[in-house]
Design a protein around this motif. Structure first.
Motif, PDB file in Angstrom:
ATOM      1  N   ALA A 127       0.820  -1.210   0.000  1.00 31.85           N
ATOM      2  CA  ALA A 127       0.000   0.000   0.000  1.00 31.85           C
ATOM      3  C   ALA A 127       0.854   1.260   0.000  1.00 31.85           C
ATOM      4  CB  ALA A 127      -0.927   0.010   1.215  1.00 31.85           C
ATOM      5  N   ARG A 175     -10.883   0.732  -2.107  1.00 36.43           N
ATOM      6  CA  ARG A 175      -9.605   1.133  -2.722  1.00 36.43           C
ATOM      7  C   ARG A 175      -8.447   0.878  -1.775  1.00 36.43           C
ATOM      8  NH1 ARG A 175     -12.685   5.577  -4.585  1.00 36.43           N
ATOM      9  NH2 ARG A 175     -11.910   6.901  -2.906  1.00 36.43           N
ATOM     10  N   ARG A 209      -7.450  -2.690  -1.478  1.00 32.67           N
ATOM     11  CA  ARG A 209      -7.027  -3.315  -2.740  1.00 32.67           C
ATOM     12  C   ARG A 209      -7.969  -4.448  -3.125  1.00 32.67           C
ATOM     13  NH1 ARG A 209      -3.786   0.907  -1.496  1.00 32.67           N
ATOM     14  NH2 ARG A 209      -1.788   0.849  -2.570  1.00 32.67           N
ATOM     15  N   ILE A 244     -10.722   1.849  -8.821  1.00 33.79           N
ATOM     16  CA  ILE A 244      -9.334   1.945  -9.283  1.00 33.79           C
ATOM     17  C   ILE A 244      -8.813   0.530  -9.472  1.00 33.79           C
ATOM     18  CG2 ILE A 244      -7.002   2.691  -8.709  1.00 33.79           C
ATOM     19  CD1 ILE A 244      -8.153   5.057  -7.291  1.00 33.79           C
ATOM     20  N   PRO A 289      -6.423  -2.752 -10.148  1.00 33.07           N
ATOM     21  CA  PRO A 289      -5.111  -3.092  -9.564  1.00 33.07           C
ATOM     22  C   PRO A 289      -3.939  -2.562 -10.382  1.00 33.07           C
ATOM     23  CG  PRO A 289      -6.596  -4.971  -9.448  1.00 33.07           C
ATOM     24  CD  PRO A 289      -7.301  -3.924 -10.270  1.00 33.07           C
ATOM     25  N   GLN A 316      -3.536   1.034  -9.597  1.00 33.21           N
ATOM     26  CA  GLN A 316      -3.017   1.146  -8.241  1.00 33.21           C
ATOM     27  C   GLN A 316      -1.521   0.864  -8.199  1.00 33.21           C
ATOM     28  OE1 GLN A 316      -5.017   2.091  -5.337  1.00 33.21           O
ATOM     29  NE2 GLN A 316      -2.875   2.546  -4.916  1.00 33.21           N
ATOM     30  N   ARG A 317      -1.069  -0.139  -8.966  1.00 33.22           N
ATOM     31  CA  ARG A 317       0.360  -0.428  -9.016  1.00 33.22           C
ATOM     32  C   ARG A 317       1.137   0.736  -9.610  1.00 33.22           C
ATOM     33  NH1 ARG A 317      -1.572  -5.620 -10.398  1.00 33.22           N
ATOM     34  NH2 ARG A 317      -1.328  -5.202 -12.625  1.00 33.22           N
ATOM     35  N   ASP A 332       1.509   3.283  -6.930  1.00 36.56           N
ATOM     36  CA  ASP A 332       2.473   2.840  -5.927  1.00 36.56           C
ATOM     37  C   ASP A 332       3.913   3.059  -6.371  1.00 36.56           C
ATOM     38  OD1 ASP A 332       0.386   2.053  -4.299  1.00 36.56           O
ATOM     39  OD2 ASP A 332       0.479  -0.059  -4.902  1.00 36.56           O
ATOM     40  N   ASN A 357      -1.781  10.956  -4.126  1.00 44.97           N
ATOM     41  CA  ASN A 357      -0.630  10.447  -3.386  1.00 44.97           C
ATOM     42  C   ASN A 357       0.005  11.568  -2.551  1.00 44.97           C
ATOM     43  OD1 ASN A 357       0.846  11.952  -5.230  1.00 44.97           O
ATOM     44  ND2 ASN A 357       2.021  10.223  -6.044  1.00 44.97           N
TER      45      ASN A 357
END
Length: 279
Positions: A22, A72, A75, A102, A104, A107-108, A111, A131
């Motif tokens: 996360a 979210r 995940r 959102i 995956p 999201q990656r 990140d 972020n």
């Protein structure tokens, strides 16, 4: 009791998300490999007390916005997200409503962009997630609720943003925002939240109502924007808006040309975060 099962599901999914997945540091002694309550609260933009009450079955009827934020932060897959909505007593969002999920893969991507200001909006320009560098650059949105999270509403009715505008750039932005909302309303005619947003904007802003009634057209394009930051001064950055095909998400990214004073100031903003300067 559905609320109790909602809490059990939250706890079960919280335990399976490692902090580093996360984007959080995993330092210190941890009794479990998953997220702590305070970490889930931070990621979802809600209070630790509310997370605790939800998990213990002492808080009933979380809103769709809260459930979406939890999905979210945890995940969840698409099926898991729908299940969490049903446990909350809510109908999962259907194909005729503005997507707020959102994926995956997105999201990656977020990140990995830990040093770049990035925010994700839905098709109606409601902020879904920002972020830490974006929060440091543009201000902390964690306390925003309802229409406060919508970029169009903030521009026409609310306090605006830290972006400095000329008359020309403001007109172009307004036309693009109204055109985006009109297109979203056409794609998602059953979305009651979007319909209420447009109605409230028409009632609250003469300028928005004028553009809406005139059928104004426009589109967001890559641009250089000057942000007046309260701590480091003005930064001129490149702003790109990327659209995720299939999910209708908008990813807004701010970058600076390497080796410039703006790049140095952006790095300083990222380091400072949202902490207050002392001394």
């Amino acid at each position: 009791m559905a609320t109790t099962e909602f809490g059990r599901a939250m706890r079960r999914w919280r335990d399976r998300v490692p902090p580093d997945a996360a984007g959080l540091a995993a330092g210190g002694h941890r009794r479990a490999a998953g997220l702590r309550r305070e970490e889930l609260a931070l990621l979802a933009g809600i209070s630790v007390d509310y997370v605790t009450r939800l998990e213990q079955g002492r808080a009933a009827h979380p809103s769709a916005q809260i459930v979406e934020a939890l999905a979210r932060a945890l995940r969840l897959s698409g099926e898991e997200r729908s299940h969490l909505f049903r446990l909350a007593g809510l109908a999962p969002p259907g194909p005729d409503t503005v997507p707020a999920y959102i994926t995956p893969s997105v999201q990656r991507l977020l990140d990995r962009l830990t040093g770049t200001p990035v925010a994700v909006y839905d098709a109606s320009w409601t902020l879904l997630v920002a972020n830490p560098p974006y929060t440091a650059l543009m201000g902390d949105p964690s306390g925003w609720r309802g229409n406060e999270r919508n970029g169009v509403w903030r521009h026409f009715v609310g306090p605006g943003s830290r972006v400095r505008h000329t008359s020309e750039s403001r007109r172009a932005l307004e036309a693009a925002e109204v055109a985006d909302l009109r297109a979203a309303a056409a794609r998602y005619p059953a979305d009651q939240r979007l319909r209420r947003l447009v109605a409230e904007l028409c009632a609250s802003s003469e300028r928005f109502a004028e553009l809406w009634d005139s059928g104004a057209v426009g589109r967001h394009e890559a641009a250089r924007k000057t942000i007046d930051h309260p701590r480091v001064g003005a930064l001129t950055l490149d702003c790109d808006v990327l659209t995720v095909t299939g999910s209708d998400l908008r990813i807004m990214v701010y970058t600076a040309e390497p080796g410039t004073e703006d790049a140095e100031r952006l790095a300083l903003v990222t380091v400072l975060g949202t902490q207050s300067l002392v001394g």
